[in-house]
Design an enzyme around this catalytic site. Structure first.
Site, mmCIF file in Angstrom:
data_model
loop_
_atom_site.group_PDB
_atom_site.id
_atom_site.type_symbol
_atom_site.label_atom_id
_atom_site.label_comp_id
_atom_site.label_asym_id
_atom_site.label_seq_id
_atom_site.Cartn_x
_atom_site.Cartn_y
_atom_site.Cartn_z
ATOM 1 C CG HIS A 1 33.779 31.829 41.376
ATOM 2 N ND1 HIS A 1 34.288 32.450 40.260
ATOM 3 C CD2 HIS A 1 33.405 32.822 42.221
ATOM 4 C CE1 HIS A 1 34.235 33.756 40.426
ATOM 5 N NE2 HIS A 1 33.691 34.014 41.601
HETATM 6 P P1 TYD Z 1 37.947 35.297 38.765
HETATM 7 O O1 TYD Z 1 37.333 35.806 40.016
HETATM 8 O O2 TYD Z 1 38.107 33.814 38.623
HETATM 9 O O3 TYD Z 1 37.154 35.866 37.514
HETATM 10 P P2 TYD Z 1 35.748 35.426 36.860
HETATM 11 O O4 TYD Z 1 34.913 34.794 37.899
HETATM 12 O O5 TYD Z 1 35.182 36.708 36.358
HETATM 13 O O6 TYD Z 1 36.011 34.491 35.753
HETATM 14 O O7 TYD Z 1 39.353 36.020 38.565
HETATM 15 C C1 TYD Z 1 40.084 35.908 37.369
HETATM 16 C C2 TYD Z 1 41.564 36.005 37.708
HETATM 17 O O8 TYD Z 1 41.863 37.265 38.279
HETATM 18 C C3 TYD Z 1 42.001 34.949 38.719
HETATM 19 O O9 TYD Z 1 43.288 34.497 38.339
HETATM 20 C C4 TYD Z 1 42.121 35.704 40.008
HETATM 21 C C5 TYD Z 1 42.420 37.121 39.579
HETATM 22 N N1 TYD Z 1 41.829 38.145 40.481
HETATM 23 C C6 TYD Z 1 42.670 38.920 41.256
HETATM 24 O O10 TYD Z 1 43.909 38.784 41.242
HETATM 25 N N2 TYD Z 1 42.104 39.872 42.063
HETATM 26 C C7 TYD Z 1 40.774 40.074 42.127
HETATM 27 O O11 TYD Z 1 40.305 40.959 42.869
HETATM 28 C C8 TYD Z 1 39.911 39.243 41.326
HETATM 29 C C9 TYD Z 1 38.421 39.406 41.351
HETATM 30 C C10 TYD Z 1 40.490 38.290 40.517
#
Ligand code: TYD
Length: 136
Positions: free
Chosen positions: A50
């Site tokens: 992303h």
């Molecule tokens: P995401 O940012 O998509 O993780 P990655 O890029 O490492 O795969 O986040 C994973 C999940 O966690 C998503 O459902 C959103 C949640 N999340 C939060 O609730 N708070 C946060 O600060 C972050 C970074 C993610």
């Protein structure tokens, strides 16, 4: 392409260990509103995929190692984090994938804002359109 690598200020002595400092205006260009950690990533798992519309972040591997594929829509680079002395400054509008996490990897992320799913661009074509619109 931008230089994403940042040197982290450390205070280290052989008797007492290492202390890493992140300070707004010194080596952190934004006021930190949120921090999160990524740990225990199983072998072979890739995360991210992303970009953010506005969010800025600093990523540091406190333990172990991992790699970041960074893509600004024109150029791509892969950077390795394997020391608390090294960080990545991740501005907005950079498509990123985190990969090759070592078993013991502890990745610390400092973020400029609260969590907001609306700030995420999770579709690569949408990301390319965002870049195009931003450069108009
Ligand atoms: P995401 O940012 O998509 O993780 P990655 O890029 O490492 O795969 O986040 C994973 C999940 O966690 C998503 O459902 C959103 C949640 N999340 C939060 O609730 N708070 C946060 O600060 C972050 C970074 C993610």
């Amino acid at each position: 392409m931008k230089n994403f690598e940042r040197e982290i200020k450390v205070r280290e002595d052989t008797k007492r260990g290492l202390l890493a400092v992140f300070e707004y205006g010194e080596n952190c260009p934004f006021e930190v509103k949120r921090t999160y950690c990524i740990i225990d990533v199983p072998e072979g798992v890739e995360r991210g995929f992303h970009a953010h519309k506005h969010l800025e972040q600093i990523c540091v591997c406190l333990k172990g190692s991992c790699e970041f594929d960074l893509d600004d829509g024109k150029q791509k680079v892969t950077l390795r984090l394997d020391s608390p002395r090294k960080g990545i400054y991740l501005p907005n509008a950079i498509w990123h994938v985190m990969k090759n996490f070592s078993k013991d990897c502890v990745l610390l992320v400092l973020a400029s804002d609260h969590y907001d799913e609306n700030d995420y661009i999770r579709d690569y074509d949408e990301f390319l359109n965002f870049i195009k619109d931003a450069s108009k």
